[in-house]
Motif scaffolding. Structure first.
Motif, short mmCIF file in Angstrom:
data_model
loop_
_atom_site.label_atom_id
_atom_site.label_comp_id
_atom_site.label_asym_id
_atom_site.label_seq_id
_atom_site.Cartn_x
_atom_site.Cartn_y
_atom_site.Cartn_z
N VAL A 127 0.86 -1.18 0.00
CA VAL A 127 0.00 0.00 0.00
C VAL A 127 0.89 1.23 0.00
N SER A 128 0.41 2.33 -0.55
CA SER A 128 1.08 3.62 -0.36
C SER A 128 0.41 4.29 0.84
N LEU A 129 1.11 5.23 1.46
CA LEU A 129 0.53 5.88 2.64
C LEU A 129 0.51 7.39 2.47
N ILE A 130 -0.35 8.03 3.26
CA ILE A 130 -0.42 9.49 3.33
C ILE A 130 0.21 9.92 4.64
N LEU A 131 1.19 10.81 4.57
CA LEU A 131 1.92 11.27 5.75
C LEU A 131 1.55 12.72 6.05
N LEU A 132 1.14 12.97 7.30
CA LEU A 132 0.82 14.32 7.77
C LEU A 132 1.70 14.62 8.98
N SER A 133 2.47 15.69 8.91
CA SER A 133 3.35 16.07 10.02
C SER A 133 3.08 17.51 10.41
N ARG A 134 3.19 17.78 11.71
CA ARG A 134 2.97 19.15 12.20
C ARG A 134 3.81 19.37 13.45
N ILE A 135 4.10 20.64 13.72
CA ILE A 135 4.84 21.04 14.91
C ILE A 135 3.90 21.85 15.80
N GLU A 136 4.00 21.64 17.09
CA GLU A 136 3.16 22.33 18.06
C GLU A 136 3.11 23.83 17.79
N GLY A 137 1.91 24.34 17.65
CA GLY A 137 1.73 25.77 17.40
C GLY A 137 1.87 26.18 15.96
#
Length: 217
Positions: A127-137
C-alpha cells in the motif's frame, strides 16, 4: 482500496506522538486488494485470544514496514497501543460499522540532534501511505504520499528546541523542562528504586544478624 495514514505531531520540547490509521487487510493477506472491506463484526466477535493474535500480527506488520528517521539516524517505532475504529469516519467502533480500521498510537522523544524527520515505507507494505506532520503551534504540513520502498521528503523540525537549548535553559533557571513522555525512562526509575530498596533491606538484615552472632560467641 486498502489505505494507511500516518500522523506525526512534534512538541517544542522534543516529544512526539505517532498515529497510524490502517486497514486490517494489509496484514490479513499478501494481496489485500483482493479482499472486501473488513466489517466491524470481524473485530467485535473475536475472543480475547484471537484479538491478542490480531494485535500481534498488526504490530508485526507495522514494525516491518515503517521506519522513522531523524537526520541520518533510523529509529524503531515506539511502543504502540491499538484500538479498532470505524474506517468511514475514524470514530470509535460502532455496532453498525461496515468497515473497521485499526489505530496505532505511540509517544516518544526525538533522538540525538536530528533537525528533520523522514518516514520510510517497506517494499512489502502492499500500500502507499499518506503522511501528515505538524509542529506544536504551527500549521499542518501538506499531505505527502509515500510509496512502497520509498522514503518521504524531509520534514523540517525548525521550531523544535535543540538539546543544547534545553540544557542551557535548565542550567540558567535551575528548573527542568517538562519531560516528554518516555516509558523507558519510567521503567529505568522503577528499576533503580527497586535496587535501592533491596540494598537497604539487605543492610538492615545484616545489622540485625550481627548481635545474634555476638551472642552465640
Amino acid at each position: 482500496m486498502p489505505s494507511m495514514t500516518v500522523e506525526t505531531d512534534f512538541a517544542i520540547n522534543r516529544g512526539f506522538t505517532l498515529k497510524v490509521n490502517f486497514d486490517p487487510r494489509l496484514f490479513l493477506s499478501n494481496q489485500p486488494t483482493a479482499l472486501p472491506p473488513v466489517p466491524g463484526s470481524w473485530y467485535r466477535e473475536q475472543s480475547e485470544t484471537e484479538r491478542a493474535t490480531t494485535h500481534e500480527n498488526a504490530l508485526a506488520y507495522l514494525r516491518k514496514n515503517l521506519e522513522l528517521r531523524f537526520g541520518d539516524e533510523p529509529m524503531p517505532l515506539p511502543q504502540l497501543k491499538l484500538e479498532a475504529i470505524d474506517g468511514s469516519d475514524n470514530t470509535p467502533l460502532k455496532p453498525e460499522t461496515a468497515e473497521v480500521h485499526l489505530l496505532a498510537t505511540g509517544r516518544s522523544v526525538i533522538p540525538g540532534s536530528g533537525s528533520d524527520f523522514r518516514l520510510s515505507l517497506g517494499r512489502d507494505a502492499n500500500v502507499s501511505l499518506i503522511l501528515l506532520s505538524r509542529i506544536e503551534g504551527g500549521k499542518d504540513a501538506s499531505p505527502r504520499v509515500v510509496f512502497p520502498g520509498e522514503t518521504s521528503q524531509a520534514f523540517s523540525l525548525f521550531g523544535v528546541k535543540s538539546l543544547d537549548e534545553i540544557v542551557s535553559r535548565f542550567s540558567a533557571s535551575g528548573k527542568s523542562e517538562p519531560a516528554p513522555y518516555s516509558p523507558w525512562m519510567m521503567r529505568a526509575v522503577i528499576v533503580v528504586t527497586l535496587i535501592v530498596i533491596w540494598l537497604l533491606f539487605m543492610r538492615k538484615r545484616a545489622s540485625q544478624a550481627l548481635p545474634d552472632r555476638r551472642r552465640r560467641r
